[in-house]
Write an enzyme that holds these catalytic residues in place. Structure first.
Site, PDB file in Angstrom:
ATOM      1  N   GLY A  37      -4.657   0.546  -6.841  1.00 38.68           N
ATOM      2  CA  GLY A  37      -3.261   0.509  -7.258  1.00 38.68           C
ATOM      3  C   GLY A  37      -2.552   1.842  -7.251  1.00 38.68           C
ATOM      4  O   GLY A  37      -1.592   2.046  -8.006  1.00 38.68           O
TER       5      GLY A  37
ATOM      6  N   ASN B  97      -0.717   2.989  -4.839  1.00 36.43           N
ATOM      7  CA  ASN B  97       0.639   2.749  -4.305  1.00 36.43           C
ATOM      8  C   ASN B  97       1.513   2.083  -5.365  1.00 36.43           C
ATOM      9  O   ASN B  97       2.690   2.386  -5.496  1.00 36.43           O
ATOM     10  CB  ASN B  97       0.571   1.886  -3.043  1.00 36.43           C
TER      11      ASN B  97
ATOM     12  N   LEU C 285      -5.270  -6.935   0.145  1.00 36.09           N
ATOM     13  CA  LEU C 285      -6.164  -7.312   1.244  1.00 36.09           C
ATOM     14  C   LEU C 285      -6.133  -8.810   1.522  1.00 36.09           C
ATOM     15  O   LEU C 285      -6.947  -9.332   2.283  1.00 36.09           O
ATOM     16  CB  LEU C 285      -7.594  -6.850   0.931  1.00 36.09           C
TER      17      LEU C 285
ATOM     18  N   ILE D 119      -1.647 -12.938   4.189  1.00 38.29           N
ATOM     19  CA  ILE D 119      -0.434 -13.588   3.662  1.00 38.29           C
ATOM     20  C   ILE D 119      -0.201 -14.895   4.421  1.00 38.29           C
ATOM     21  O   ILE D 119      -0.077 -14.905   5.636  1.00 38.29           O
ATOM     22  CB  ILE D 119       0.780 -12.637   3.805  1.00 38.29           C
TER      23      ILE D 119
ATOM     24  N   ASN E 154       4.849  -4.339   3.459  1.00 33.52           N
ATOM     25  CA  ASN E 154       3.442  -3.956   3.390  1.00 33.52           C
ATOM     26  C   ASN E 154       3.320  -2.491   3.762  1.00 33.52           C
ATOM     27  O   ASN E 154       4.104  -1.977   4.569  1.00 33.52           O
ATOM     28  CB  ASN E 154       2.614  -4.790   4.373  1.00 33.52           C
TER      29      ASN E 154
ATOM     30  N   HIS F  72       0.684   0.180   5.493  1.00 34.17           N
ATOM     31  CA  HIS F  72      -0.567   0.265   6.264  1.00 34.17           C
ATOM     32  C   HIS F  72      -0.841   1.739   6.520  1.00 34.17           C
ATOM     33  O   HIS F  72       0.072   2.482   6.914  1.00 34.17           O
ATOM     34  CB  HIS F  72      -0.441  -0.507   7.581  1.00 34.17           C
TER      35      HIS F  72
ATOM     36  N   ASP G  73       0.130  -6.878  10.429  1.00 26.56           N
ATOM     37  CA  ASP G  73       0.693  -5.530  10.674  1.00 26.56           C
ATOM     38  C   ASP G  73       1.634  -5.532  11.887  1.00 26.56           C
ATOM     39  O   ASP G  73       1.724  -4.554  12.627  1.00 26.56           O
ATOM     40  CB  ASP G  73      -0.448  -4.518  10.935  1.00 26.56           C
TER      41      ASP G  73
ATOM     42  N   GLU H 270       1.671   7.703   2.135  1.00 22.38           N
ATOM     43  CA  GLU H 270       1.856   6.414   1.475  1.00 22.38           C
ATOM     44  C   GLU H 270       2.685   6.505   0.197  1.00 22.38           C
ATOM     45  O   GLU H 270       3.657   5.732   0.000  1.00 22.38           O
ATOM     46  CB  GLU H 270       0.495   5.801   1.147  1.00 22.38           C
TER      47      GLU H 270
HETATM   48  C1  GRF Z   1      -5.101   2.452   0.716  1.00 21.49           C
HETATM   49  O1  GRF Z   1      -5.913   2.903   1.779  1.00 21.49           O
HETATM   50  C2  GRF Z   1      -3.847   1.874   1.269  1.00 21.49           C
HETATM   51  O2  GRF Z   1      -3.461   2.492   2.467  1.00 21.49           O
HETATM   52  C3  GRF Z   1      -4.208   0.474   1.582  1.00 21.49           C
HETATM   53  O3  GRF Z   1      -5.109   0.084   0.554  1.00 21.49           O
HETATM   54  C4  GRF Z   1      -5.785   1.261   0.063  1.00 21.49           C
HETATM   55  C5  GRF Z   1      -5.755   1.318  -1.443  1.00 21.49           C
HETATM   56  O4  GRF Z   1      -4.424   1.322  -1.853  1.00 21.49           O
HETATM   57  N1  GRF Z   1      -3.013  -0.320   1.668  1.00 21.49           N
HETATM   58  P1  GRF Z   1      -4.077   1.325  -3.458  1.00 21.49           P
HETATM   59  O5  GRF Z   1      -4.652   2.605  -4.024  1.00 21.49           O
HETATM   60  O6  GRF Z   1      -4.769   0.109  -4.056  1.00 21.49           O
HETATM   61  O7  GRF Z   1      -2.584   1.274  -3.525  1.00 21.49           O
END
Ligand code: GRF
Length: 207
Positions: free
Chosen positions: A11, A13, A90, A93, A107, A109, A150, A180
């Protein structure tokens, strides 16, 4: 802008979005809920720490994929989001969700799409592919989600240098910190300010 954020892991992001709302860089926006397919995702703890509704909808709790997809969509709809954000999500969708929220799902990536993306390229595997190929520049992409993997219209990309002795872990960290965590809040801000539209499968950004 009302957000529902879908997560699967740490989490970071999500944290960048929480911080962006708190410091005012993402205006007029609220996270209505954080939903994970993984009940142990630390992202759920981050939501709870910030008094944000946190829910787990796990495929394991359903007889088949269609039942899971339906339950996930109903859970999301219950929060009446303007935008669904996949932040380290992950879960594949389902088409019913893309149909319900056309160009309303984004999303992130961790590569410069169309490089190192699609089936099999997620998490560390992206950076392993980057190092294996020996590219000198990688980065991250925020894009709208369509029915492919993607493949939706690109909103923002940010480049990151690959360095000589990078390991996948070191590179992943640099891409998260330098790309990111910057472009995810920026993309949400642009959408909140009504500056993003899609024409012929490409985005038009009116800054
Ligand atoms: C990261 O590598 C991000 O690029 C991908 O998932 C991984 C973990 O993201 N989308 P987060 O720390 O759970 O946001």
């Amino acid at each position: 802008l009302k957000l529902v954020v879908l997560v699967s892991g740490g989490g970071t992001n999500l944290q960048a979005i929480i911080d962006g709302i708190a410091d005012g860089s993402i205006p007029n926006t609220e996270i209505k809920a954080v939903i994970s397919n993984n009940k142990n995702a630390y992202a759920l703890q981050r939501a709870k720490d910030h008094n944000i509704a946190a829910a787990c909808v796990s495929p394991k709790d359903f007889a088949d994929r269609a039942a899971f997809n339906q339950a996930l969509l109903e859970k999301i709809k219950s929060y009446e989001p303007d935008l669904i954000v996949l932040a380290g999500c992950l879960v594949v969708i389902p088409e019913i969700m893309v149909d319900a929220y056309p160009n309303k799902i984004i999303n992130i990536h961790p590569s410069l799409i169309p490089a190192f993306c699609g089936t099999g390229y997620y998490g560390l595997k992206v950076h392993e592919g980057v190092l294996k190929r020996g590219v000198k520049v990688t980065g991250a992409t925020v894009h709208f989600v369509d029915k492919g993997t993607d493949t939706g219209p690109i909103i923002i990309q940010k480049a990151v240098e690959v360095q000589q002795d990078d390991t996948p872990e070191i590179l992943q960290r640099r891409v998260m910190e330098q790309a990111e965590w910057k472009i995810m809040p920026q993309a949400i801000r642009l959408i909140a300010e009504g500056k993003v539209r899609v024409e012929n499968g490409k985005t038009i950004i009116t800054e």
